[in-house]
Write an enzyme that holds these catalytic residues in place. Structure first.
Site, mmCIF file in Angstrom:
data_model
loop_
_atom_site.group_PDB
_atom_site.id
_atom_site.type_symbol
_atom_site.label_atom_id
_atom_site.label_comp_id
_atom_site.label_asym_id
_atom_site.label_seq_id
_atom_site.Cartn_x
_atom_site.Cartn_y
_atom_site.Cartn_z
ATOM 1 N N SER A 228 21.233 11.370 -13.150
ATOM 2 C CA SER A 228 21.587 10.088 -13.776
ATOM 3 C C SER A 228 22.956 9.652 -13.278
ATOM 4 C CB SER A 228 21.637 10.274 -15.296
ATOM 5 O OG SER A 228 22.210 9.148 -15.923
ATOM 6 N N TYR B 141 24.603 14.735 -22.908
ATOM 7 C CA TYR B 141 23.720 14.241 -21.835
ATOM 8 C C TYR B 141 24.487 14.202 -20.505
ATOM 9 C CZ TYR B 141 20.347 11.245 -19.395
ATOM 10 O OH TYR B 141 19.438 10.740 -18.489
ATOM 11 N N LYS C 114 23.696 16.431 -17.027
ATOM 12 C CA LYS C 114 23.402 15.829 -15.719
ATOM 13 C C LYS C 114 24.473 16.212 -14.691
ATOM 14 C CE LYS C 114 19.534 13.785 -16.936
ATOM 15 N NZ LYS C 114 18.232 14.289 -16.446
HETATM 16 P P1 NDP Z 1 11.053 9.392 -21.215
HETATM 17 O O1 NDP Z 1 11.718 9.851 -22.473
HETATM 18 O O2 NDP Z 1 10.424 8.055 -21.171
HETATM 19 O O3 NDP Z 1 9.983 10.484 -20.733
HETATM 20 C C1 NDP Z 1 10.355 11.836 -20.640
HETATM 21 C C2 NDP Z 1 9.115 12.677 -20.479
HETATM 22 O O4 NDP Z 1 9.545 14.062 -20.434
HETATM 23 C C3 NDP Z 1 8.167 12.563 -21.674
HETATM 24 O O5 NDP Z 1 6.841 12.623 -21.233
HETATM 25 C C4 NDP Z 1 8.527 13.789 -22.501
HETATM 26 O O6 NDP Z 1 7.500 14.246 -23.349
HETATM 27 C C5 NDP Z 1 8.811 14.807 -21.402
HETATM 28 N N1 NDP Z 1 9.586 15.929 -21.926
HETATM 29 C C6 NDP Z 1 10.759 15.859 -22.594
HETATM 30 N N2 NDP Z 1 11.127 17.085 -23.000
HETATM 31 C C7 NDP Z 1 10.160 17.943 -22.580
HETATM 32 C C8 NDP Z 1 9.961 19.335 -22.720
HETATM 33 N N3 NDP Z 1 10.830 20.096 -23.385
HETATM 34 N N4 NDP Z 1 8.870 19.902 -22.164
HETATM 35 C C9 NDP Z 1 7.971 19.130 -21.497
HETATM 36 N N5 NDP Z 1 8.096 17.809 -21.342
HETATM 37 C C10 NDP Z 1 9.180 17.210 -21.892
HETATM 38 O O7 NDP Z 1 12.209 9.523 -20.101
HETATM 39 P P2 NDP Z 1 12.460 8.674 -18.758
HETATM 40 O O8 NDP Z 1 11.199 8.477 -18.034
HETATM 41 O O9 NDP Z 1 13.323 7.534 -19.090
HETATM 42 O O10 NDP Z 1 13.399 9.710 -17.969
HETATM 43 C C11 NDP Z 1 12.917 10.550 -16.937
HETATM 44 C C12 NDP Z 1 14.097 11.208 -16.255
HETATM 45 O O11 NDP Z 1 14.991 10.204 -15.751
HETATM 46 C C13 NDP Z 1 14.955 12.079 -17.180
HETATM 47 O O12 NDP Z 1 15.404 13.211 -16.478
HETATM 48 C C14 NDP Z 1 16.121 11.187 -17.533
HETATM 49 O O13 NDP Z 1 17.270 11.925 -17.916
HETATM 50 C C15 NDP Z 1 16.306 10.444 -16.226
HETATM 51 N N6 NDP Z 1 17.004 9.166 -16.371
HETATM 52 C C16 NDP Z 1 16.523 8.194 -17.227
HETATM 53 C C17 NDP Z 1 17.212 7.011 -17.368
HETATM 54 C C18 NDP Z 1 16.764 5.932 -18.306
HETATM 55 O O14 NDP Z 1 17.566 5.011 -18.588
HETATM 56 N N7 NDP Z 1 15.519 5.944 -18.780
HETATM 57 C C19 NDP Z 1 18.454 6.752 -16.616
HETATM 58 C C20 NDP Z 1 18.854 7.829 -15.746
HETATM 59 C C21 NDP Z 1 18.154 8.981 -15.647
HETATM 60 P P3 NDP Z 1 7.540 13.896 -24.952
HETATM 61 O O15 NDP Z 1 7.582 12.404 -25.035
HETATM 62 O O16 NDP Z 1 6.307 14.504 -25.438
HETATM 63 O O17 NDP Z 1 8.805 14.533 -25.459
#
Ligand code: NDP
Length: 244
Positions: free
Chosen positions: A136, A149, A153
């Site tokens: 991020s 967070y 990262k």
């Molecule tokens: P979302 O919250 O939309 O999706 C995250 C996914 O990861 C969900 O399917 C969630 O499942 C799954 N997940 C979370 N924890 C676990 C776990 N312990 N075991 C298995 N699966 C898990 O996130 P984004 O798509 O927004 O983010 C994706 C990546 O991008 C992350 O690494 C985030 O830090 C990074 N990012 C996102 C930004 C943003 O603004 N959205 C900006 C910069 C980076 P469930 O819903 O069941 O928990």
């Protein structure tokens, strides 16, 4: 991004929602055999309904032994996307031990663990591979209420670099993408208040948040042979936020 991933096997974590789900679908559309890992079975059910060739694996990646068991039978993997993460926002003085531990377990420790499992196989087969970690802009810039967070990262960026150093001799490349805000469930958590969003938007030279596909395209580039000499980078997908 037009790369074909035909003949490749890819594993995407956090593939139930947001960026991970879109990445899994994009890889499958481009011919990869995709293993989708997440912890909510309903998300995997709907993903497989949308793309029947995807192999679902349901596990909480914070659980080390359960992850070991769940990934035992997934077979050889050429491409790994460590995407799963959690974000809970608090003022620094209110951060709890539980929040700190849970965040590091999912955002850092699980990346190390899944990468070990996958890279051991890549090394044993001598086939090389490409790993992309979802970091991020928060790894390199302080954001209010994001102490834990940001710290996860920042740790992930250094993990990416050391993995690149140690796995490079086995022709395994490791890079990260570092997006700005994307309006997924996670993005909405921190930035759906228009006033708060405007304080971030005015610091992004391109004047907008990233779309999911902006991030997916950069992930596909780093997975593909188009980036074959790129190893150990943290690639901003941030419209210039980190440049200012
Ligand atoms: P979302 O919250 O939309 O999706 C995250 C996914 O990861 C969900 O399917 C969630 O499942 C799954 N997940 C979370 N924890 C676990 C776990 N312990 N075991 C298995 N699966 C898990 O996130 P984004 O798509 O927004 O983010 C994706 C990546 O991008 C992350 O690494 C985030 O830090 C990074 N990012 C996102 C930004 C943003 O603004 N959205 C900006 C910069 C980076 P469930 O819903 O069941 O928990």
């Amino acid at each position: 991004m037009d790369s074909s991933f035909a003949g490749k096997r890819a594993l995407v974590t956090g593939a139930g929602k947001g960026i991970g789900r879109a990445t899994a679908l994009a890889l499958a559309r481009r011919g990869a055999e995709v293993v989708a890992v997440t912890r909510t079975q309903a998300d995997l059910d709907s993903l497989v309904r949308e793309c029947a060739s995807i192999t679902p694996v349901c596990v909480d990646l914070a659980d080390w032994p359960a992850t070991e068991a769940a990934l035992q039978g997934v077979g050889p993997i050429d491409l790994l996307v460590n995407n799963a993460a959690c974000a809970t926002l608090q003022p620094f003085l209110e951060v709890t031990a539980e929040q700190f531990e849970r965040s590091f377990d999912v955002n850092v420790k699980a990346v190390l663990h899944v990468s070990q499992i996958v890279a051991r196989g890549m090394k044993a087969r001598g086939s090389g591979g490409s790993i992309v970690n979802l970091s991020s802009q928060a790894s390199q810039c302080a954001l209010r209420d994001h102490a834990v967070y940001c710290a996860t990262k920042g740790a992930l960026d250094m993990l990416t670099k050391v993995m690149a150093l140690e796995l490079g001799p086995h022709q395994i490349r490791v890079n990260s993408v570092n997006p700005t805000v994307v309006m997924t469930d996670m993005g909405r958590l921190g930035w759906s208040d228009p006033q708060k969003a405007s304080t971030m938007l005015c610091r992004i030279p391109l004047g907008r948040f990233a779309e999911v596909d902006d991030v997916v395209d950069s992930i596909l580039f780093l997975l593909s042979d188009s980036s074959r000499m790129t190893n150990g980078v943290t690639l901003p997908v941030d419209g210039g936020f980190l440049a200012c």
